[in-house]
Design a protein around this motif. Structure first.
Motif, mmCIF file in Angstrom:
data_model
loop_
_atom_site.group_PDB
_atom_site.id
_atom_site.type_symbol
_atom_site.label_atom_id
_atom_site.label_comp_id
_atom_site.label_asym_id
_atom_site.label_seq_id
_atom_site.Cartn_x
_atom_site.Cartn_y
_atom_site.Cartn_z
ATOM 1 N N GLY A 1 0.773 -1.231 0.000
ATOM 2 C CA GLY A 1 0.000 0.000 0.000
ATOM 3 C C GLY A 1 0.798 1.272 0.000
ATOM 4 O O GLY A 1 0.767 2.017 0.971
ATOM 5 N N GLN A 2 1.484 1.572 -1.086
ATOM 6 C CA GLN A 2 2.187 2.842 -1.145
ATOM 7 C C GLN A 2 1.203 4.007 -1.241
ATOM 8 O O GLN A 2 1.364 5.003 -0.562
ATOM 9 C CB GLN A 2 3.155 2.859 -2.330
ATOM 10 C CG GLN A 2 4.373 1.988 -2.050
ATOM 11 C CD GLN A 2 4.964 2.215 -0.667
ATOM 12 O OE1 GLN A 2 5.371 3.312 -0.309
ATOM 13 N NE2 GLN A 2 4.986 1.180 0.175
ATOM 14 N N GLU A 3 0.197 3.854 -2.079
ATOM 15 C CA GLU A 3 -0.753 4.956 -2.187
ATOM 16 C C GLU A 3 -1.623 4.968 -0.932
ATOM 17 O O GLU A 3 -2.076 3.919 -0.460
ATOM 18 C CB GLU A 3 -1.636 4.812 -3.435
ATOM 19 C CG GLU A 3 -2.311 6.139 -3.833
ATOM 20 C CD GLU A 3 -3.498 5.924 -4.766
ATOM 21 O OE1 GLU A 3 -3.966 6.921 -5.335
ATOM 22 O OE2 GLU A 3 -3.965 4.775 -4.913
ATOM 23 N N ILE A 4 -1.855 6.150 -0.422
ATOM 24 C CA ILE A 4 -2.684 6.250 0.777
ATOM 25 C C ILE A 4 -4.135 6.151 0.357
ATOM 26 O O ILE A 4 -4.573 6.873 -0.538
ATOM 27 C CB ILE A 4 -2.447 7.572 1.515
ATOM 28 C CG1 ILE A 4 -0.947 7.782 1.735
ATOM 29 C CG2 ILE A 4 -3.187 7.583 2.835
ATOM 30 C CD1 ILE A 4 -0.606 9.009 2.538
ATOM 31 N N ILE A 5 -4.877 5.270 0.994
ATOM 32 C CA ILE A 5 -6.290 5.147 0.658
ATOM 33 C C ILE A 5 -7.128 5.567 1.857
ATOM 34 O O ILE A 5 -6.634 5.668 2.979
ATOM 35 C CB ILE A 5 -6.659 3.711 0.203
ATOM 36 C CG1 ILE A 5 -6.337 2.695 1.308
ATOM 37 C CG2 ILE A 5 -5.914 3.366 -1.094
ATOM 38 C CD1 ILE A 5 -6.758 1.267 0.943
ATOM 39 N N SER A 6 -8.388 5.831 1.600
ATOM 40 C CA SER A 6 -9.231 6.384 2.653
ATOM 41 C C SER A 6 -10.057 5.283 3.325
ATOM 42 O O SER A 6 -10.152 4.155 2.827
ATOM 43 C CB SER A 6 -10.169 7.428 2.058
ATOM 44 O OG SER A 6 -11.183 6.784 1.327
ATOM 45 N N ALA A 7 -10.653 5.614 4.439
ATOM 46 C CA ALA A 7 -11.419 4.640 5.226
ATOM 47 C C ALA A 7 -12.466 3.926 4.371
ATOM 48 O O ALA A 7 -12.639 2.705 4.483
ATOM 49 C CB ALA A 7 -12.070 5.325 6.421
ATOM 50 N N CYS A 8 -13.146 4.660 3.504
ATOM 51 C CA CYS A 8 -14.145 4.030 2.626
ATOM 52 C C CYS A 8 -13.482 2.970 1.745
ATOM 53 O O CYS A 8 -14.045 1.897 1.520
ATOM 54 C CB CYS A 8 -14.820 5.064 1.729
ATOM 55 S SG CYS A 8 -16.039 6.079 2.580
ATOM 56 N N GLU A 9 -12.311 3.293 1.266
ATOM 57 C CA GLU A 9 -11.611 2.350 0.404
ATOM 58 C C GLU A 9 -11.051 1.180 1.213
ATOM 59 O O GLU A 9 -11.096 0.028 0.780
ATOM 60 C CB GLU A 9 -10.490 3.064 -0.361
ATOM 61 C CG GLU A 9 -11.029 4.103 -1.367
ATOM 62 C CD GLU A 9 -9.989 5.098 -1.871
ATOM 63 O OE1 GLU A 9 -10.067 5.501 -3.035
ATOM 64 O OE2 GLU A 9 -9.100 5.507 -1.074
#
Lengths: 265, 265, 265, 265
Positions: free
Chosen positions: B150-158
């Protein structure tokens, strides 16, 4: 230049005593902390907060008995403090909000009582930096710098009656006069590499020409090698330690500072 | 316990690049910094300021070429993070002002979209600490902690659509659910002594029973050995480095932490 | 109770003069501003900022000639100011960070010179609220409240030599004594509904038992009807107006306050 | 120009509900509040604090039943919002500290996902003001302003997929693109005198050329008559009301604004 500095405080504490300390330099516009140590002996828990002036302050309760605090750090600072003869006076209405508290009188800088003296001191001098310089020259000429004297902190009015004084006193007088001319001025406590004899030092800064400039009535020139530990209105805000309750005995205080090569850790 | 920790970041910088860094731990309520180093190679000038969350942030322009940042420190922290099953929910109207921003949705914690999920998750659970614990258990059970992804930061929804995630993701989901229940929650970035494999870590804190408590969906128990580097609403606020302009190449990142005896400098 | 209050300041301004004003009450823990007016005649542009104490401050340049400022407001305040005999002394190490500046000496409250006097005054009195009450009683008994006197602001040391004083002076002496006992104390400027003769008023607050309490050496009882306009260390921080440069002439100042029914606008 | 504005919110409250409100304009650099009213019906106690963005926020618990909030004020604002074609881009390293939070992604402005889009939008455009103007033009051309739609707040990524949007959405998209170009951008909620149909309004400001400038994708020109109520990163920070717990029913909202002669109270 890179400097290594240290300060050792050794106390004899009669009963557990709360302390408020300002001994941790911050990396700021003209200084970068490369390495730092902060040792409490015996080890006690301490917390840290940022005061309204942006200083890092430590809180702890010193336990009864022998108690020592040793801070040391490697820091990169300017070789020469900036000066700016001719820098203009900033009208009060154009001053940044955050400089305004430094226009008001404070515990040791009764600027409300220096209007007349300050005005006549700078008669004919261009408003701004040159007025500050004139004030500093006056202090340097009329008061002999007598390091080591003066345990009790006295105020600008009291300093003004004396012929010799410590760095803190001279800064207070300079601040009071600047503020009386509507020039924001603040106290700085820190280290000066070339100070003789070595000790912690105090000077002041005035806000002219759009930024803060260093002024030091104890020194003939604006050599650098200055490390700022704390900023405030006057000595009340920037005491390196404030203790509450039964007075403690500061048995020893050792300050050192020296140039070092750029460190490679 | 005393810990020695370090973090080395090595970059390849294509063109001079402004950085915003959060790599200097502060002495706080549960941690005391005894010694600290901060080395920039090559040496460049840097300034420091305190952000709205109280974090010490460093600003600098990284010069083109190889550039490394190495921070290390000795720090005293709690052996075990406090827990408080049963600690009560604080009604919004009684929360301290400074906790209120941590009730609002933020970039990676869209709490405005978690009301239903959070409510059903904690059905029958006493309001407050136990709700947070229930949320953390749910995350731990439904999402596998997969460090290093997970390099890209994703949000709680994701995050909520995934079956495995990194520490940061799991914290974001926990924060979003707590806020949806009107419990202030904030992100913490720092070190965890027992983390496997070693890396920087992220967890969260929730404000219940009148103070902040640590929650960590990646760990089975609340072992201590935690060092907080930065607090914020979510990962957007507490990036250990934010760079602007042309992307730089982080070539290497080394993190270490180990217990040490109480230091005598 | 609901109050309607107003303050009119009429100046004769010799040359354009920068002002710093504190005339806008804020809705706070014990007061809610329902309606408010702030009129400058002639109309000039003004800006507002929040000072380090949380006060709303206005900045403007008063034009040469006649210049008036009229503020008025409807405000809901407590019927009786809280009192708390027996409320405990909070040890310095447990005080909230934000109360600490109110422990230090300030321009008009030289608490550093009141240790002995304050200690003997409260001998045998339980630490905390009762000490503050004892100090206030002492001031009330030894100094006659003489409203209207004393244009020049004098400091606690100077007040202590006098037999009559204005509200501001009496507050300064109270603050200095409290701080000398390690009790945070702060100045309040505002309105008091029952004041005779009507004028702006000053009192102080001390931090004991976990919150701020009102103390007023000029009054026999803690009647409410108080409106706080500004908080600070002492009169230097909370001047309703501070002018810079050539002195201006305050030709008239009218203050009024009266109870009103709960307004329906 | 002088404006009289008012906002009435009428709620049906099922159970006592905590609210956080931002409805009190502050006198700022381009606006001066001459008169102001804030009426709660029924009257309940409320407290006020300043949030990290400098907004005045009110906290209260709305009692079950009918509850209304009515604010109104007379305010002096600029006739025309300043514009500055050609104003230069400020390199990140020279930005004031306080602008930095407005470079980071936030709940409704996922600037981290707009780098590519923003870069291609402004290809060939001089960095700074002109880039912002280009972005605003693009939004105005590709998205139809459809006031009154869109109760659920959507984020810039979501807005970007639509062909019509409300003022808030369009501001979010503009902010996300500016931040992606390292230009600080912030949300403003307030009133616009000429808005059709009348409602509260949202626009954004970008920091270029050394100060904040107004941008409004919903309007063809930068007419003035703007009253700012709150500033923040995005809609999450500047909601005129945030309620916690069981949803309440906003039954009516009436907004009005009109030019008035300079008031003489």
């Amino acid at each position: 230049m890179w400097l290594h500095a240290s300060c050792l405080l050794e106390f004899d504490i009669p009963v557990d005593t709360p302390f408020l300390l300002m001994l941790r330099p911050r990396s700021g516009n003209q200084q970068w902390v490369g390495r730092e140590q902060y040792v409490l002996t015996p080890s006690v828990s301490a917390v840290e907060f940022t005061d309204p002036f942006g200083n890092l302050c430590q809180r702890l309760v010193a336990p009864a008995g022998e108690f020592s605090i040793k801070t040391s750090f490697d820091i990169q600072v300017a070789d020469v403090s900036d000066s700016a003869p001719g820098a203009y006076f900033i009208p009060v209405e154009q001053l940044p909000d955050e400089t305004l508290p430094f226009l008001l009188p404070s515990r040791y800088c009764e600027s409300d009582r220096f209007s007349q003296m300050a005005s006549s001191l700078v008669e004919g001098v261009a408003p701004g930096y040159d007025q500050c310089a004139k004030i500093v020259n006056y202090i340097r000429e009329t008061i002999t710098y007598a390091p080591g004297e003066g345990q009790e902190i006295i105020s600008a009015c009291e300093v003004n009656e004396k012929t010799q004084a410590v760095c803190r006193d001279m800064a207070h007088l300079g601040i009071a006069c600047c503020r009386a001319l509507s020039i924001p001025a603040r106290m700085v406590v820190g280290y000066l590499e070339t100070l003789e004899p070595m000790d912690l030092h105090a000077w002041f800064e005035a806000y002219v020409g759009g930024r803060w400039y260093v002024f030091d009535p104890t020194q003939d020139n604006l050599q650098g090698g200055r490390v700022a530990i704390a900023y405030g209105r006057d000595a009340a805000d920037v005491a390196i330690y404030t203790q509450f309750g039964t007075p403690v005995d500061l048995q020893q205080m050792q300050v050192s500072i020296e140039q070092i090569p750029a460190p490679v850790y």
